[in-house]
Design an enzyme around this catalytic site. Structure first.
Site, PDB file in Angstrom:
ATOM      1  N   HIS A  63     -10.739  -5.423   3.838  1.00  0.00           N
ATOM      2  CA  HIS A  63     -10.996  -6.253   5.018  1.00  0.00           C
ATOM      3  C   HIS A  63     -11.935  -5.567   6.002  1.00  0.00           C
ATOM      4  O   HIS A  63     -11.855  -4.361   6.238  1.00  0.00           O
ATOM      5  CB  HIS A  63      -9.695  -6.687   5.689  1.00  0.00           C
ATOM      6  CG  HIS A  63      -8.894  -5.610   6.357  1.00  0.00           C
ATOM      7  ND1 HIS A  63      -9.088  -5.256   7.679  1.00  0.00           N
ATOM      8  CD2 HIS A  63      -7.861  -4.851   5.922  1.00  0.00           C
ATOM      9  CE1 HIS A  63      -8.210  -4.322   8.017  1.00  0.00           C
ATOM     10  NE2 HIS A  63      -7.460  -4.056   6.965  1.00  0.00           N
ATOM     11  N   GLU A 202      -7.885 -10.028   8.140  1.00  0.00           N
ATOM     12  CA  GLU A 202      -6.650  -9.464   7.580  1.00  0.00           C
ATOM     13  C   GLU A 202      -5.639  -9.112   8.664  1.00  0.00           C
ATOM     14  O   GLU A 202      -4.429  -9.281   8.477  1.00  0.00           O
ATOM     15  CB  GLU A 202      -6.970  -8.211   6.752  1.00  0.00           C
ATOM     16  CG  GLU A 202      -5.810  -7.667   5.925  1.00  0.00           C
ATOM     17  CD  GLU A 202      -4.959  -6.637   6.650  1.00  0.00           C
ATOM     18  OE1 GLU A 202      -3.901  -6.247   6.119  1.00  0.00           O
ATOM     19  OE2 GLU A 202      -5.337  -6.222   7.772  1.00  0.00           O
ATOM     20  N   ASP A 225      -7.077  -0.635   0.865  1.00  0.00           N
ATOM     21  CA  ASP A 225      -6.698  -0.611   2.283  1.00  0.00           C
ATOM     22  C   ASP A 225      -6.204   0.792   2.617  1.00  0.00           C
ATOM     23  O   ASP A 225      -6.268   1.700   1.780  1.00  0.00           O
ATOM     24  CB  ASP A 225      -5.622  -1.675   2.565  1.00  0.00           C
ATOM     25  CG  ASP A 225      -5.679  -2.213   3.996  1.00  0.00           C
ATOM     26  OD1 ASP A 225      -5.976  -1.424   4.919  1.00  0.00           O
ATOM     27  OD2 ASP A 225      -5.409  -3.415   4.196  1.00  0.00           O
ATOM     28  N   HIS A 312      -3.956   2.512  13.692  1.00  0.00           N
ATOM     29  CA  HIS A 312      -4.058   1.592  14.827  1.00  0.00           C
ATOM     30  C   HIS A 312      -4.120   2.326  16.165  1.00  0.00           C
ATOM     31  O   HIS A 312      -3.635   1.829  17.181  1.00  0.00           O
ATOM     32  CB  HIS A 312      -2.914   0.571  14.826  1.00  0.00           C
ATOM     33  CG  HIS A 312      -3.048  -0.462  13.756  1.00  0.00           C
ATOM     34  ND1 HIS A 312      -2.239  -1.577  13.670  1.00  0.00           N
ATOM     35  CD2 HIS A 312      -3.900  -0.563  12.705  1.00  0.00           C
ATOM     36  CE1 HIS A 312      -2.584  -2.310  12.633  1.00  0.00           C
ATOM     37  NE2 HIS A 312      -3.596  -1.711  12.030  1.00  0.00           N
TER      38      HIS A 312
END
Length: 339
Positions: A63, A202, A225, A312
Protein backbone atom coordinates in the site's frame (compact mmCIF):
# COMPACT_ATOMS: atom_id res chain seq x y z
CA UNK A 1 21.36 -1.62 -1.86
CA UNK A 2 20.49 -0.42 -5.37
CA UNK A 3 18.15 2.46 -6.15
CA UNK A 4 18.19 4.12 -2.73
CA UNK A 5 17.32 7.36 -4.54
CA UNK A 6 13.97 5.86 -5.57
CA UNK A 7 13.31 4.89 -1.94
CA UNK A 8 14.21 8.41 -0.80
CA UNK A 9 11.79 9.88 -3.35
CA UNK A 10 9.00 7.62 -2.12
CA UNK A 11 9.61 8.52 1.53
CA UNK A 12 9.66 12.23 0.73
CA UNK A 13 6.08 12.21 -0.55
CA UNK A 14 2.93 12.98 1.45
CA UNK A 15 0.40 10.23 0.81
CA UNK A 16 -2.22 10.23 3.56
CA UNK A 17 -5.02 7.76 2.89
CA UNK A 18 -7.39 9.37 0.39
CA UNK A 19 -4.67 11.69 -0.93
CA UNK A 20 -2.37 9.20 -2.66
CA UNK A 21 -2.74 10.37 -6.28
CA UNK A 22 0.45 12.42 -6.62
CA UNK A 23 2.64 9.91 -4.80
CA UNK A 24 1.29 6.94 -6.77
CA UNK A 25 1.67 8.88 -10.01
CA UNK A 26 5.38 9.19 -9.26
CA UNK A 27 5.57 5.42 -8.80
CA UNK A 28 3.96 4.99 -12.23
CA UNK A 29 6.36 7.47 -13.82
CA UNK A 30 9.38 5.75 -12.30
CA UNK A 31 8.24 2.32 -13.51
CA UNK A 32 7.30 3.42 -17.04
CA UNK A 33 10.60 2.25 -18.61
CA UNK A 34 10.36 -1.20 -17.03
CA UNK A 35 6.74 -2.31 -17.41
CA UNK A 36 5.01 -3.75 -20.47
CA UNK A 37 2.01 -1.74 -19.37
CA UNK A 38 0.93 0.35 -16.40
CA UNK A 39 -2.68 0.31 -15.27
CA UNK A 40 -4.41 2.97 -13.19
CA UNK A 41 -7.92 2.96 -11.76
CA UNK A 42 -10.39 5.43 -10.26
CA UNK A 43 -8.69 5.31 -6.85
CA UNK A 44 -5.21 5.93 -8.21
CA UNK A 45 -3.97 2.36 -7.73
CA UNK A 46 -0.90 1.61 -9.87
CA UNK A 47 -0.35 -1.85 -11.36
CA UNK A 48 2.87 -2.50 -13.29
CA UNK A 49 2.50 -5.45 -15.64
CA UNK A 50 5.10 -7.81 -17.10
CA UNK A 51 4.05 -10.48 -19.61
CA UNK A 52 0.32 -9.58 -19.65
CA UNK A 53 -0.48 -12.52 -21.95
CA UNK A 54 1.21 -15.10 -19.73
CA UNK A 55 -0.07 -17.32 -16.93
CA UNK A 56 0.05 -17.93 -14.05
CA UNK A 57 -0.76 -14.38 -12.98
CA UNK A 58 1.07 -13.33 -9.80
CA UNK A 59 0.01 -10.21 -7.93
CA UNK A 60 2.52 -8.58 -5.57
CA UNK A 61 0.96 -5.66 -3.70
CA UNK A 62 1.95 -3.03 -1.15
CA UNK A 63 0.00 0.00 0.00
CA UNK A 64 1.13 3.48 -0.93
CA UNK A 65 -0.87 5.42 1.65
CA UNK A 66 0.17 6.50 5.14
CA UNK A 67 -1.54 7.49 8.37
CA UNK A 68 -2.11 11.17 9.10
CA UNK A 69 -4.59 13.84 10.09
CA UNK A 70 -7.19 15.80 8.13
CA UNK A 71 -8.31 19.37 8.79
CA UNK A 72 -12.05 19.49 9.49
CA UNK A 73 -12.56 22.73 11.48
CA UNK A 74 -10.90 26.12 11.89
CA UNK A 75 -11.45 28.00 15.14
CA UNK A 76 -12.14 31.72 15.44
CA UNK A 77 -8.56 32.12 16.70
CA UNK A 78 -7.15 30.46 13.57
CA UNK A 79 -6.24 27.05 14.97
CA UNK A 80 -6.78 23.98 12.79
CA UNK A 81 -8.72 21.11 14.32
CA UNK A 82 -8.30 17.66 12.85
CA UNK A 83 -9.64 14.16 12.56
CA UNK A 84 -7.59 11.01 12.04
CA UNK A 85 -6.83 9.16 8.83
CA UNK A 86 -5.67 5.77 10.06
CA UNK A 87 -4.85 4.48 13.51
CA UNK A 88 -2.38 6.27 15.77
CA UNK A 89 -1.97 7.37 19.41
CA UNK A 90 -2.95 11.09 19.45
CA UNK A 91 -0.42 11.79 22.22
CA UNK A 92 2.36 11.28 19.66
CA UNK A 93 1.43 14.50 17.90
CA UNK A 94 1.54 16.86 20.90
CA UNK A 95 4.20 19.52 20.42
CA UNK A 96 5.35 18.07 17.10
CA UNK A 97 6.09 20.10 14.02
CA UNK A 98 3.83 19.07 11.13
CA UNK A 99 3.32 19.67 7.43
CA UNK A 100 -0.08 20.55 5.99
CA UNK A 101 -0.58 19.62 2.34
CA UNK A 102 -2.66 22.34 0.69
CA UNK A 103 -3.60 23.13 -2.91
CA UNK A 104 -1.00 25.89 -2.75
CA UNK A 105 1.78 23.69 -1.44
CA UNK A 106 3.20 22.72 1.95
CA UNK A 107 2.31 24.80 5.02
CA UNK A 108 4.11 24.25 8.31
CA UNK A 109 2.67 24.19 11.81
CA UNK A 110 3.02 22.91 15.36
CA UNK A 111 0.52 20.74 17.22
CA UNK A 112 -0.65 22.60 20.31
CA UNK A 113 0.90 21.23 23.52
CA UNK A 114 -0.30 21.64 27.09
CA UNK A 115 0.24 19.67 30.28
CA UNK A 116 -3.51 19.06 30.46
CA UNK A 117 -3.50 17.38 27.05
CA UNK A 118 -0.36 15.42 27.85
CA UNK A 119 -1.86 13.99 31.04
CA UNK A 120 -5.22 13.14 29.47
CA UNK A 121 -5.53 9.35 29.35
CA UNK A 122 -8.26 9.19 26.71
CA UNK A 123 -7.02 11.93 24.38
CA UNK A 124 -8.96 11.96 21.08
CA UNK A 125 -7.79 13.16 17.68
CA UNK A 126 -10.54 15.81 17.67
CA UNK A 127 -8.84 17.46 20.67
CA UNK A 128 -5.65 18.08 18.69
CA UNK A 129 -5.20 21.53 17.18
CA UNK A 130 -2.49 22.98 14.97
CA UNK A 131 -0.91 26.43 15.17
CA UNK A 132 0.12 27.64 11.70
CA UNK A 133 0.77 31.18 12.89
CA UNK A 134 -2.57 32.48 11.65
CA UNK A 135 -3.97 35.70 13.11
CA UNK A 136 -7.57 34.50 13.07
CA UNK A 137 -10.05 32.22 11.27
CA UNK A 138 -10.17 34.35 8.12
CA UNK A 139 -6.39 34.37 7.88
CA UNK A 140 -6.14 30.60 8.39
CA UNK A 141 -8.95 29.87 5.92
CA UNK A 142 -7.12 31.85 3.26
CA UNK A 143 -4.22 29.42 3.59
CA UNK A 144 -5.83 26.06 4.45
CA UNK A 145 -8.94 24.27 3.21
CA UNK A 146 -11.09 21.78 5.06
CA UNK A 147 -9.97 18.34 3.95
CA UNK A 148 -6.28 19.21 3.72
CA UNK A 149 -4.10 16.51 5.24
CA UNK A 150 -1.37 16.69 7.86
CA UNK A 151 1.74 14.59 8.53
CA UNK A 152 4.73 14.73 10.88
CA UNK A 153 7.46 17.11 9.70
CA UNK A 154 10.16 14.48 10.15
CA UNK A 155 13.37 13.64 8.29
CA UNK A 156 14.93 10.58 6.68
CA UNK A 157 17.92 9.77 8.85
CA UNK A 158 20.70 7.21 8.48
CA UNK A 159 21.46 5.32 11.70
CA UNK A 160 24.31 2.98 12.60
CA UNK A 161 24.78 -0.51 11.16
CA UNK A 162 22.56 -0.17 8.11
CA UNK A 163 19.50 1.04 10.02
CA UNK A 164 17.52 4.12 9.06
CA UNK A 165 14.56 6.10 10.36
CA UNK A 166 11.73 8.02 8.68
CA UNK A 167 8.01 8.69 8.63
CA UNK A 168 5.79 6.31 6.62
CA UNK A 169 8.13 3.39 6.20
CA UNK A 170 4.71 1.72 6.59
CA UNK A 171 4.33 0.97 3.77
CA UNK A 172 6.49 2.95 1.38
CA UNK A 173 9.09 0.23 2.03
CA UNK A 174 6.65 -2.34 0.65
CA UNK A 175 6.04 -0.31 -2.49
CA UNK A 176 9.80 0.00 -3.03
CA UNK A 177 10.27 -3.75 -2.53
CA UNK A 178 7.56 -4.88 -4.99
CA UNK A 179 8.77 -2.47 -7.67
CA UNK A 180 12.41 -3.46 -7.26
CA UNK A 181 11.43 -7.14 -7.37
CA UNK A 182 9.52 -6.42 -10.60
CA UNK A 183 12.68 -5.00 -12.19
CA UNK A 184 14.82 -7.93 -11.08
CA UNK A 185 12.27 -10.50 -12.23
CA UNK A 186 12.28 -8.85 -15.65
CA UNK A 187 16.09 -8.91 -15.74
CA UNK A 188 16.00 -12.63 -14.96
CA UNK A 189 13.58 -13.28 -17.80
CA UNK A 190 10.55 -14.37 -15.79
CA UNK A 191 7.90 -15.96 -18.00
CA UNK A 192 5.08 -15.54 -15.46
CA UNK A 193 2.41 -12.89 -15.71
CA UNK A 194 3.59 -10.39 -13.09
CA UNK A 195 1.44 -7.62 -11.65
CA UNK A 196 3.19 -5.42 -9.06
CA UNK A 197 0.83 -2.96 -7.42
CA UNK A 198 0.94 0.12 -5.21
CA UNK A 199 -2.51 0.40 -3.68
CA UNK A 200 -4.56 3.15 -2.09
CA UNK A 201 -6.40 3.25 1.20
CA UNK A 202 -4.99 0.39 3.27
CA UNK A 203 -4.84 2.47 6.45
CA UNK A 204 -8.55 3.30 6.28
CA UNK A 205 -10.55 0.83 4.19
CA UNK A 206 -8.35 -1.47 2.05
CA UNK A 207 -10.53 -0.55 -0.92
CA UNK A 208 -7.55 -0.10 -3.25
CA UNK A 209 -6.43 -3.67 -2.64
CA UNK A 210 -9.90 -4.97 -3.45
CA UNK A 211 -10.15 -2.93 -6.67
CA UNK A 212 -6.71 -4.13 -7.74
CA UNK A 213 -7.17 -7.82 -7.00
CA UNK A 214 -10.70 -8.00 -8.41
CA UNK A 215 -9.54 -6.53 -11.71
CA UNK A 216 -6.22 -8.37 -12.08
CA UNK A 217 -7.81 -11.72 -11.13
CA UNK A 218 -4.48 -13.28 -10.14
CA UNK A 219 -3.87 -16.95 -9.52
CA UNK A 220 -1.93 -16.11 -6.39
CA UNK A 221 -1.06 -12.94 -4.45
CA UNK A 222 1.81 -11.85 -2.22
CA UNK A 223 1.29 -8.83 0.01
CA UNK A 224 4.32 -6.92 1.29
CA UNK A 225 3.82 -4.84 4.44
CA UNK A 226 5.56 -4.07 7.74
CA UNK A 227 5.27 -5.94 11.02
CA UNK A 228 6.07 -5.19 14.66
CA UNK A 229 9.64 -5.90 15.73
CA UNK A 230 10.04 -7.15 19.29
CA UNK A 231 13.70 -6.33 19.83
CA UNK A 232 13.49 -3.00 21.62
CA UNK A 233 12.59 -1.90 25.18
CA UNK A 234 8.92 -2.17 26.11
CA UNK A 235 8.04 -4.95 23.68
CA UNK A 236 7.07 -8.50 24.54
CA UNK A 237 7.69 -11.36 22.08
CA UNK A 238 4.76 -13.20 23.69
CA UNK A 239 2.49 -10.53 22.17
CA UNK A 240 3.97 -10.08 18.71
CA UNK A 241 6.27 -13.05 18.22
CA UNK A 242 10.05 -12.92 18.15
CA UNK A 243 10.89 -10.55 15.30
CA UNK A 244 14.17 -8.63 15.08
CA UNK A 245 15.70 -6.08 12.74
CA UNK A 246 18.44 -7.47 10.53
CA UNK A 247 17.27 -11.07 10.63
CA UNK A 248 15.33 -11.08 7.38
CA UNK A 249 11.79 -11.02 5.96
CA UNK A 250 8.92 -12.27 8.11
CA UNK A 251 6.37 -14.84 6.90
CA UNK A 252 3.02 -15.13 8.63
CA UNK A 253 1.18 -18.22 9.82
CA UNK A 254 -2.51 -17.25 9.66
CA UNK A 255 -5.77 -19.10 8.98
CA UNK A 256 -6.26 -17.24 5.69
CA UNK A 257 -2.77 -18.06 4.38
CA UNK A 258 -2.48 -21.52 2.77
CA UNK A 259 0.33 -23.59 4.24
CA UNK A 260 1.44 -24.71 0.77
CA UNK A 261 1.95 -21.10 -0.26
CA UNK A 262 4.11 -20.31 2.76
CA UNK A 263 6.09 -23.46 1.97
CA UNK A 264 6.72 -22.21 -1.56
CA UNK A 265 8.01 -18.95 -0.12
CA UNK A 266 10.28 -20.88 2.26
CA UNK A 267 11.60 -22.90 -0.70
CA UNK A 268 12.23 -19.66 -2.61
CA UNK A 269 13.99 -18.15 0.41
CA UNK A 270 16.30 -21.17 0.62
CA UNK A 271 17.06 -20.97 -3.08
CA UNK A 272 17.81 -17.26 -2.81
CA UNK A 273 19.91 -17.68 0.32
CA UNK A 274 17.59 -15.46 2.38
CA UNK A 275 17.10 -15.97 6.12
CA UNK A 276 13.45 -15.65 7.15
CA UNK A 277 11.56 -15.15 10.40
CA UNK A 278 8.05 -16.34 11.31
CA UNK A 279 5.10 -14.71 13.05
CA UNK A 280 1.49 -15.76 13.68
CA UNK A 281 -1.91 -14.16 13.34
CA UNK A 282 -4.93 -15.64 15.10
CA UNK A 283 -7.43 -14.58 12.41
CA UNK A 284 -6.86 -11.97 9.73
CA UNK A 285 -3.53 -10.26 9.02
CA UNK A 286 -4.60 -6.58 9.32
CA UNK A 287 -3.09 -5.93 5.89
CA UNK A 288 -4.33 -5.55 2.32
CA UNK A 289 -4.13 -9.32 2.14
CA UNK A 290 -7.40 -9.61 4.05
CA UNK A 291 -9.29 -7.92 1.19
CA UNK A 292 -7.26 -9.48 -1.61
CA UNK A 293 -7.94 -12.96 -0.23
CA UNK A 294 -11.71 -12.39 -0.58
CA UNK A 295 -11.70 -10.67 -3.99
CA UNK A 296 -13.47 -12.26 -6.94
CA UNK A 297 -13.84 -16.02 -6.50
CA UNK A 298 -11.15 -16.03 -3.81
CA UNK A 299 -7.38 -15.62 -4.16
CA UNK A 300 -4.72 -17.61 -2.27
CA UNK A 301 -2.56 -15.04 -0.51
CA UNK A 302 0.62 -14.94 1.58
CA UNK A 303 2.28 -12.12 3.48
CA UNK A 304 5.92 -11.02 3.47
CA UNK A 305 6.65 -8.43 6.15
CA UNK A 306 9.52 -6.07 6.92
CA UNK A 307 10.49 -5.89 10.61
CA UNK A 308 9.77 -2.37 11.87
CA UNK A 309 10.39 -0.56 15.13
CA UNK A 310 8.12 2.24 16.41
CA UNK A 311 5.31 1.74 13.87
CA UNK A 312 3.00 4.73 13.21
CA UNK A 313 5.43 7.22 14.74
CA UNK A 314 7.57 9.93 13.10
CA UNK A 315 10.66 7.76 13.64
CA UNK A 316 9.81 4.34 12.23
CA UNK A 317 13.06 2.37 12.03
CA UNK A 318 14.11 -0.45 9.69
CA UNK A 319 17.20 -2.28 8.43
CA UNK A 320 18.46 -2.15 4.84
CA UNK A 321 19.48 -5.81 5.07
CA UNK A 322 15.87 -6.83 5.67
CA UNK A 323 14.71 -4.80 2.69
CA UNK A 324 17.28 -6.46 0.44
CA UNK A 325 16.16 -9.85 1.77
CA UNK A 326 12.52 -9.06 0.99
CA UNK A 327 13.42 -8.01 -2.57
CA UNK A 328 15.47 -11.16 -3.14
CA UNK A 329 12.74 -13.44 -1.76
CA UNK A 330 9.94 -11.81 -3.75
CA UNK A 331 12.05 -11.82 -6.92
CA UNK A 332 12.69 -15.53 -6.56
CA UNK A 333 8.97 -16.16 -6.12
CA UNK A 334 8.05 -14.04 -9.16
CA UNK A 335 10.52 -16.01 -11.26
CA UNK A 336 10.18 -19.53 -9.89
CA UNK A 337 6.92 -19.78 -7.89
CA UNK A 338 5.57 -22.41 -10.25
CA UNK A 339 8.83 -24.11 -11.18
Amino acid sequence: MKNEQFLTELLSEISVSGHEEESLSKVAAHMEPYADEIRRDELGDVVCVLNPEKTPRILAAAHGDEIGLMVHYISEEGYLYVTSRGGFPPQLYLGHQVKVLTDRGILYGTVVFSRELLEKKDLKAKELSIDIGARDKEDAAAKVSLGDVVVFDSQIRTLANGRFSARALDDRLGVFIVMEAFKRAKERGSQNGIYCAATAGEETSQHGAYFTAARVEPDVAIVVDVTWASDYPGTDPKDTGEVALGKGPVLCNAPIIPRWLNQRLLDCAKKAGVEVQMESAARMTSTDGDRIHLAGKGIPMALISIPLRYMHTPGETADLQDIEGCIALLTEFLVNAYE
